[in-house]
Design a protein around this motif. Structure first.
Motif, short mmCIF file in Angstrom:
data_model
loop_
_atom_site.label_atom_id
_atom_site.label_comp_id
_atom_site.label_asym_id
_atom_site.label_seq_id
_atom_site.Cartn_x
_atom_site.Cartn_y
_atom_site.Cartn_z
N VAL A 189 58.17 56.65 -22.04
CA VAL A 189 57.94 55.63 -23.07
C VAL A 189 58.88 54.44 -22.87
CG1 VAL A 189 58.11 55.15 -25.55
CG2 VAL A 189 57.04 57.27 -24.75
N ALA A 190 60.10 54.70 -22.38
CA ALA A 190 61.09 53.63 -22.21
C ALA A 190 60.69 52.65 -21.12
CB ALA A 190 62.45 54.23 -21.91
N LEU A 191 59.87 53.05 -20.16
CA LEU A 191 59.51 52.16 -19.06
C LEU A 191 58.75 50.92 -19.53
CD1 LEU A 191 58.61 54.72 -16.24
CD2 LEU A 191 60.65 53.30 -16.43
N PRO A 192 57.62 51.07 -20.22
CA PRO A 192 56.94 49.85 -20.68
C PRO A 192 57.76 49.08 -21.72
CG PRO A 192 55.87 51.81 -21.57
CD PRO A 192 56.85 52.28 -20.56
N ALA A 193 58.52 49.81 -22.54
CA ALA A 193 59.37 49.14 -23.52
C ALA A 193 60.43 48.28 -22.83
CB ALA A 193 60.03 50.15 -24.45
N THR A 194 61.01 48.82 -21.76
CA THR A 194 62.00 48.07 -20.99
C THR A 194 61.37 46.86 -20.32
OG1 THR A 194 63.28 50.08 -20.57
CG2 THR A 194 63.72 48.20 -19.14
N ALA A 195 60.16 47.04 -19.78
CA ALA A 195 59.47 45.92 -19.14
C ALA A 195 59.26 44.77 -20.11
CB ALA A 195 58.13 46.40 -18.57
N LEU A 196 58.86 45.10 -21.33
CA LEU A 196 58.67 44.05 -22.34
C LEU A 196 59.99 43.41 -22.72
CD1 LEU A 196 56.07 45.80 -24.69
CD2 LEU A 196 55.65 43.90 -23.10
N ALA A 197 61.03 44.22 -22.87
CA ALA A 197 62.35 43.71 -23.25
C ALA A 197 62.92 42.81 -22.16
CB ALA A 197 63.30 44.86 -23.54
N VAL A 198 62.72 43.21 -20.90
CA VAL A 198 63.22 42.40 -19.78
C VAL A 198 62.55 41.03 -19.78
CG1 VAL A 198 63.11 42.18 -17.26
CG2 VAL A 198 63.95 44.28 -18.28
N ARG A 199 61.26 40.99 -20.02
CA ARG A 199 60.55 39.71 -20.04
C ARG A 199 61.03 38.83 -21.19
NH1 ARG A 199 57.92 42.99 -17.07
NH2 ARG A 199 56.38 42.34 -15.53
N ALA A 200 61.27 39.44 -22.34
CA ALA A 200 61.74 38.68 -23.49
C ALA A 200 63.15 38.14 -23.25
CB ALA A 200 61.72 39.55 -24.74
N VAL A 201 64.04 38.99 -22.73
CA VAL A 201 65.42 38.57 -22.48
C VAL A 201 65.48 37.59 -21.31
CG1 VAL A 201 67.70 39.37 -21.75
CG2 VAL A 201 66.42 40.66 -23.45
#
Length: 200
Positions: free
Chosen positions: A99-111
């Motif tokens: 679950v953390a993989l797509p969440a991290t991908a979204l967070a990386v794009r936002a940051v």
């Protein structure tokens, strides 16, 4: 709350959150650099999807730890509320990691959209070969280099040691020369004529 966070089924997720906070604190007070890249092939579909390369390595790690810890704790809370029990780590940890993989991908794009991107004007020293230089200090003879100044294509000045490439040649202060090759820390040059440039 502390009982929930300290439960054996949640210890890995709590540790991830604590580690994320520690890295953030250390970074905030300036003890750890963030400018670390990935030694990986960024053409990989998975790495590209995760946003690898959009943010420094330490930021990526912090975001993944946060997503992993939160996914695990939220999942365990939902399991407790709906099923009346926490899931064992061998079930909860892999699920949270996925679950953390797509969440991290979204967070990386936002940051990555708000972090200023580093731009460097650093160049490999061999890129100075072929550029004009001006003898600044000393008299250059074969085997006895003098200090010279050269400006790269970014407009940055570099000071280096130069000696003639041809036997019997001499360069005087203020003389313009052409860098033709490098041997260790010393550049070899040829004359550009007998005209002189102002010493800067």
């Amino acid at each position: 709350m502390l009982d929930f966070l300290g439960a054996s089924q949640n210890v890995l997720f709590s540790a991830a959150i604590v580690l994320m906070l520690l890295i953030g604190i250390v970074q905030a007070i300036g003890f750890a650099p963030v400018d670390h890249g990935f030694d990986a092939d960024l053409d990989s579909d998975l790495l590209s999807w995760l946003g690898v390369g959009r943010v420094p390595l330490l930021v990526f790690l912090v975001l993944y730890l946060a997503c992993f810890g939160l996914a695990g704790l939220i999942g365990q809370q939902l399991s407790h509320d709906w099923l009346g029990a926490l899931q064992p780590l061998w079930i909860a940890a892999p699920a949270a990691a996925v679950v953390a993989l797509p969440a991290t991908a979204l967070a990386v794009r936002a940051v990555g959209a708000v972090i200023p991107q580093d731009h460097t004007t650093a160049i490999p020293v061999d890129d100075l070969i072929g550029r004009a230089a001006t003898i600044q200090v000393g008299r250059a003879t074969p085997g006895s280099p003098a200090r010279a100044r050269v400006v790269d294509h970014f407009g940055q000045a570099h000071h280096l040691m130069v000696e003639p490439d041809n036997p019997g040649q001499t360069f005087e202060e203020g003389e313009a020369v052409l860098l033709v090759r490098r041997e260790g820390e010393t550049f070899r040059a040829i004359t550009r004529g007998d005209h002189r440039l102002p010493t800067l």
